[in-house]
Design a protein around this motif. Structure first.
Motif, PDB file in Angstrom:
ATOM      1  N   SER A 122     114.661  76.096  68.811  1.00  0.00           N
ATOM      2  CA  SER A 122     114.625  74.688  69.226  1.00  0.00           C
ATOM      3  C   SER A 122     115.102  74.513  70.670  1.00  0.00           C
ATOM      4  CB  SER A 122     115.437  73.815  68.273  1.00  0.00           C
ATOM      5  OG  SER A 122     116.792  74.170  68.282  1.00  0.00           O
ATOM      6  N   TYR A 123     115.836  75.487  71.199  1.00  0.00           N
ATOM      7  CA  TYR A 123     116.269  75.433  72.606  1.00  0.00           C
ATOM      8  C   TYR A 123     115.052  75.417  73.535  1.00  0.00           C
ATOM      9  CZ  TYR A 123     118.278  76.968  77.051  1.00  0.00           C
ATOM     10  OH  TYR A 123     118.622  77.074  78.375  1.00  0.00           O
ATOM     11  N   ASN A 124     114.046  76.200  73.221  1.00  0.00           N
ATOM     12  CA  ASN A 124     112.853  76.279  74.075  1.00  0.00           C
ATOM     13  C   ASN A 124     111.916  75.090  73.878  1.00  0.00           C
ATOM     14  OD1 ASN A 124     113.588  78.740  75.269  1.00  0.00           O
ATOM     15  ND2 ASN A 124     112.848  79.846  73.486  1.00  0.00           N
ATOM     16  N   THR A 125     111.777  74.641  72.649  1.00  0.00           N
ATOM     17  CA  THR A 125     110.793  73.595  72.349  1.00  0.00           C
ATOM     18  C   THR A 125     111.371  72.193  72.300  1.00  0.00           C
ATOM     19  OG1 THR A 125     111.124  73.895  69.975  1.00  0.00           O
ATOM     20  CG2 THR A 125     109.384  75.209  71.020  1.00  0.00           C
ATOM     21  N   GLY A 126     112.675  72.067  72.102  1.00  0.00           N
ATOM     22  CA  GLY A 126     113.307  70.753  71.954  1.00  0.00           C
ATOM     23  C   GLY A 126     113.707  70.525  70.514  1.00  0.00           C
ATOM     24  N   SER A 127     114.825  69.902  70.324  1.00  0.00           N
ATOM     25  CA  SER A 127     115.358  69.670  68.983  1.00  0.00           C
ATOM     26  C   SER A 127     114.683  68.467  68.343  1.00  0.00           C
ATOM     27  CB  SER A 127     116.860  69.439  69.050  1.00  0.00           C
ATOM     28  OG  SER A 127     117.360  69.110  67.778  1.00  0.00           O
ATOM     29  N   GLN A 128     114.524  68.537  67.039  1.00  0.00           N
ATOM     30  CA  GLN A 128     113.952  67.427  66.283  1.00  0.00           C
ATOM     31  C   GLN A 128     115.034  66.551  65.652  1.00  0.00           C
ATOM     32  OE1 GLN A 128     110.675  66.881  66.475  1.00  0.00           O
ATOM     33  NE2 GLN A 128     110.640  68.684  67.791  1.00  0.00           N
ATOM     34  N   LEU A 129     116.309  66.943  65.782  1.00  0.00           N
ATOM     35  CA  LEU A 129     117.398  66.159  65.213  1.00  0.00           C
ATOM     36  C   LEU A 129     117.592  64.874  66.019  1.00  0.00           C
ATOM     37  CD1 LEU A 129     120.059  68.937  64.525  1.00  0.00           C
ATOM     38  CD2 LEU A 129     118.625  67.768  62.855  1.00  0.00           C
ATOM     39  N   ALA A 130     117.656  63.757  65.323  1.00  0.00           N
ATOM     40  CA  ALA A 130     117.782  62.469  66.007  1.00  0.00           C
ATOM     41  C   ALA A 130     119.135  62.323  66.701  1.00  0.00           C
ATOM     42  CB  ALA A 130     117.595  61.336  65.006  1.00  0.00           C
ATOM     43  N   SER A 131     120.176  62.930  66.151  1.00  0.00           N
ATOM     44  CA  SER A 131     121.518  62.768  66.734  1.00  0.00           C
ATOM     45  C   SER A 131     121.804  63.758  67.860  1.00  0.00           C
ATOM     46  CB  SER A 131     122.575  62.923  65.637  1.00  0.00           C
ATOM     47  OG  SER A 131     122.472  64.202  65.045  1.00  0.00           O
ATOM     48  N   ALA A 132     120.902  64.702  68.119  1.00  0.00           N
ATOM     49  CA  ALA A 132     121.128  65.717  69.149  1.00  0.00           C
ATOM     50  C   ALA A 132     121.065  65.085  70.540  1.00  0.00           C
ATOM     51  CB  ALA A 132     120.093  66.825  69.030  1.00  0.00           C
ATOM     52  N   ALA A 133     122.060  65.422  71.377  1.00  0.00           N
ATOM     53  CA  ALA A 133     122.104  64.870  72.727  1.00  0.00           C
ATOM     54  C   ALA A 133     121.796  65.923  73.781  1.00  0.00           C
ATOM     55  CB  ALA A 133     123.468  64.254  73.000  1.00  0.00           C
ATOM     56  N   SER A 134     122.395  67.116  73.646  1.00  0.00           N
ATOM     57  CA  SER A 134     122.193  68.133  74.675  1.00  0.00           C
ATOM     58  C   SER A 134     122.415  69.528  74.118  1.00  0.00           C
ATOM     59  CB  SER A 134     123.113  67.878  75.862  1.00  0.00           C
ATOM     60  OG  SER A 134     124.451  67.841  75.454  1.00  0.00           O
ATOM     61  N   PHE A 135     121.893  70.482  74.867  1.00  0.00           N
ATOM     62  CA  PHE A 135     122.112  71.894  74.580  1.00  0.00           C
ATOM     63  C   PHE A 135     123.134  72.413  75.582  1.00  0.00           C
ATOM     64  CE2 PHE A 135     117.863  71.680  72.671  1.00  0.00           C
ATOM     65  CZ  PHE A 135     118.052  72.448  71.537  1.00  0.00           C
ATOM     66  N   ALA A 136     123.933  73.368  75.139  1.00  0.00           N
ATOM     67  CA  ALA A 136     124.805  74.100  76.051  1.00  0.00           C
ATOM     68  C   ALA A 136     124.451  75.571  75.891  1.00  0.00           C
ATOM     69  CB  ALA A 136     126.268  73.859  75.717  1.00  0.00           C
ATOM     70  N   ARG A 137     124.160  76.217  76.999  1.00  0.00           N
ATOM     71  CA  ARG A 137     123.863  77.648  76.996  1.00  0.00           C
ATOM     72  C   ARG A 137     124.930  78.336  77.831  1.00  0.00           C
ATOM     73  NH1 ARG A 137     118.650  81.265  77.880  1.00  0.00           N
ATOM     74  NH2 ARG A 137     119.705  83.111  78.647  1.00  0.00           N
ATOM     75  N   ILE A 138     125.567  79.327  77.235  1.00  0.00           N
ATOM     76  CA  ILE A 138     126.651  80.031  77.899  1.00  0.00           C
ATOM     77  C   ILE A 138     126.287  81.499  77.993  1.00  0.00           C
ATOM     78  CG2 ILE A 138     129.114  80.572  77.840  1.00  0.00           C
ATOM     79  CD1 ILE A 138     129.330  78.003  76.008  1.00  0.00           C
ATOM     80  N   ASP A 139     126.307  82.030  79.204  1.00  0.00           N
ATOM     81  CA  ASP A 139     126.009  83.437  79.459  1.00  0.00           C
ATOM     82  C   ASP A 139     127.228  84.081  80.106  1.00  0.00           C
ATOM     83  OD1 ASP A 139     123.137  83.597  78.745  1.00  0.00           O
ATOM     84  OD2 ASP A 139     122.909  82.165  80.385  1.00  0.00           O
ATOM     85  N   ARG A 140     127.507  85.306  79.680  1.00  0.00           N
ATOM     86  CA  ARG A 140     128.557  86.093  80.346  1.00  0.00           C
ATOM     87  C   ARG A 140     127.870  87.268  81.015  1.00  0.00           C
ATOM     88  NH1 ARG A 140     134.438  87.808  78.038  1.00  0.00           N
ATOM     89  NH2 ARG A 140     135.087  88.961  79.894  1.00  0.00           N
ATOM     90  N   VAL A 141     127.937  87.306  82.327  1.00  0.00           N
ATOM     91  CA  VAL A 141     127.253  88.348  83.096  1.00  0.00           C
ATOM     92  C   VAL A 141     128.254  89.009  84.044  1.00  0.00           C
ATOM     93  CG1 VAL A 141     124.990  87.242  82.996  1.00  0.00           C
ATOM     94  CG2 VAL A 141     126.525  86.669  84.843  1.00  0.00           C
ATOM     95  N   PRO A 142     128.047  90.289  84.350  1.00  0.00           N
ATOM     96  CA  PRO A 142     128.935  90.953  85.314  1.00  0.00           C
ATOM     97  C   PRO A 142     128.837  90.272  86.681  1.00  0.00           C
ATOM     98  CG  PRO A 142     127.568  92.552  84.163  1.00  0.00           C
ATOM     99  CD  PRO A 142     127.048  91.207  83.800  1.00  0.00           C
ATOM    100  N   ASP A 143     129.992  90.133  87.322  1.00  0.00           N
ATOM    101  CA  ASP A 143     130.019  89.543  88.653  1.00  0.00           C
ATOM    102  C   ASP A 143     129.676  90.629  89.664  1.00  0.00           C
ATOM    103  OD1 ASP A 143     130.355  87.836  90.759  1.00  0.00           O
ATOM    104  OD2 ASP A 143     132.531  87.942  90.747  1.00  0.00           O
ATOM    105  N   PRO A 144     128.600  90.459  90.426  1.00  0.00           N
ATOM    106  CA  PRO A 144     128.209  91.510  91.367  1.00  0.00           C
ATOM    107  C   PRO A 144     129.208  91.704  92.506  1.00  0.00           C
ATOM    108  CG  PRO A 144     126.809  89.588  91.621  1.00  0.00           C
ATOM    109  CD  PRO A 144     127.691  89.325  90.446  1.00  0.00           C
ATOM    110  N   GLU A 145     130.012  90.690  92.798  1.00  0.00           N
ATOM    111  CA  GLU A 145     130.945  90.771  93.908  1.00  0.00           C
ATOM    112  C   GLU A 145     132.308  91.342  93.514  1.00  0.00           C
ATOM    113  OE1 GLU A 145     131.076  86.786  95.327  1.00  0.00           O
ATOM    114  OE2 GLU A 145     128.927  86.742  95.781  1.00  0.00           O
TER     115      GLU A 145
END
Length: 166
Positions: free
Chosen positions: A110-133
């Motif tokens: 549903s993140y890619n297509t959109g949620s069908q839940l009426a009460s849904a307001a937003s998505f939060a996506r959290i990624d942990r990636v190595p810091d190149p610096e």
């Protein structure tokens, strides 16, 4: 000798009782409209700032809710690998509706297509990636996307980043 001053007085009384001229009316309307547009513009700016402030506050609440899970996330072994994101679907009060770590959750689809839940307001996506610096730190990238009902490419995205020790 008395008649000329009385005639002048009569003429001046007639001119003063005629009302406003067209130029005066147009000028007063222009000033009023300009003032109203200025006030409306200031109100619109205030509403935008209030909306941004609400989004910042709710994002902070969400991050505090997920702080333990963010610390437990593992970054990819190689910097070029795609990280395994933590995806959360929340309502207006930041109550978690769906979570990518829940069993039988279809939040990733549903993140890619959109949620069908009426009460849904937003998505939060959290990624942990190595810091190149900095090899001792990982970068936590938090994306809050709304509205949740829209497909991923049509959402407004707010991006936040923080550093976390490895």
């Amino acid at each position: 000798m008395m008649t000329p001053p009385l005639q002048n007085l009569t003429v001046s009384l007639q001119k003063s009782s005629m009302g406003f001229s067209l130029v005066e009316c147009i000028l007063s309307v222009a000033i009023t409209v300009t003032s109203l547009l200025t006030v409306i513009g200031m109100l619109m700016g205030t509403l935008g700032v209030a909306s941004d402030s609400k989004q910042e506050t709710t994002t902070g609440v969400l991050i505090r809710q997920l702080a333990g899970e963010i610390k437990d996330m593992t970054p990819p072994a190689k910097p070029e690998d795609e990280p395994e994101p933590l995806i959360v679907l929340v309502d207006e009060t930041m109550k978690i509706l769906e979570h990518s770590r829940f069993n039988n959750s279809n939040v990733k689809e549903s993140y890619n297509t959109g949620s069908q839940l009426a009460s849904a307001a937003s998505f939060a996506r959290i990624d942990r990636v190595p810091d190149p610096e900095n090899t001792l730190m990982d970068r936590i990238v938090i994306r809050v996307e709304s509205p949740a009902s829209a497909p991923a490419e049509n959402r407004q995205v707010r991006k936040y980043a923080a550093l976390c020790p490895k």
